[in-house]
Design an enzyme around this catalytic site. Sequence first.
Site, short mmCIF file in Angstrom:
data_model
loop_
_atom_site.label_atom_id
_atom_site.label_comp_id
_atom_site.label_asym_id
_atom_site.label_seq_id
_atom_site.Cartn_x
_atom_site.Cartn_y
_atom_site.Cartn_z
N TYR A 1 0.78 -1.41 0.11
CA TYR A 1 0.31 0.33 -0.07
C TYR A 1 1.36 0.85 0.09
CZ TYR A 1 -3.76 2.87 1.60
OH TYR A 1 -4.28 4.13 1.90
N LYS B 1 0.96 4.15 -2.79
CA LYS B 1 0.78 6.11 -2.47
C LYS B 1 2.20 5.99 -2.41
CE LYS B 1 -3.45 5.75 -1.48
NZ LYS B 1 -4.65 5.89 -2.17
#
Length: 247
Positions: free
Chosen positions: A155, A159
Site C-alpha cells: 500500500y 501511494k
Amino acid sequence: MKLEGKIALVTGGSRGIGRAVCRLLASEGAFVFVNYSSSEDAARETLEEVKGSGGDGEIVRFNVADEAEVRDAVEKIVKEKGRLDILVNNAGIAIDNLIVRLKGDDFDRVVSVNLKGVFNCSRAVARQMMKQKYGRIINVTSVVGEMGNAGQSVYSASKAGIIGFTKSLAKELASRGVTVNAVSPGFIETDMTASLPEKVREEYLASIPLGRFGEPEDVARAVLFLASDGASYITGEVIRVNGGLYM
C-alpha cells in the site's frame, strides 16, 4: 460558488473520503460524477446527499484499473457535458500484511487500483483538459506513502508512486493550464480504518500532535482548495492533512 459551472469526476466516490469530496464540490457548484466500481447502492446514497445539499450530479460505474472502461466513461462524460474540469483520483484499496505473508497477486491488485488507476484516469482526461487549456487533477495519496508503515509495504509503495506521478505529470501539463497536485491524508475516520484493532488506533492517536483522528471533510476541504481558482498557481505539490502525524 467557487466551482459554479465546473464538471468534476471523483473516483471511489461512493463512501468515505470520496463521498465527502463529492458533497463538498457539489455544494460549491460543480456537477459531480460519482464513480463506483461495485456498490451502486452506496453511490446512489452519495448522489442523494449531493442533491439533498442543493448540488447535482450522476453516478458512473467503471473500474479504474480497466483502461477501456475508464476511457469509455470519460468519453461519455465529455460527450454529455462538453468538458471535464476536475478529476479527483481517490479510488483505492489496501491489502495489509507482513511481506513474508503477501502474495504476488496482492501486489498486483493494490498497484493496479491505487497507482495504475491514477494513471488510467489521468491519461483519459489529459487530452480534453489540454484542449480546454484548463484542468485540475487531484490525486489522493497517503501519509504512509511518505513515511512508510510496517505491514503496509505494498500500500505504501502504491501511494508513494502517486507522489512521483503527480510531480511528473504536473510538469507535463503545466504549459496547458492544467494543475496536478496531491492530498496526503493521515489517519482518517473511514470504513477502511474502522476495522483496525483498538490498540492500533490508540497507538496512532498518541502519535498525532493535534490529538484527534481526521474526518473525511478535513480531506475534502483540501481537495476543494486545489480544485478552486485560489490554487491556480499551485502545481506538483503534496498537501498533508494528517494532524501533524508526519511533518
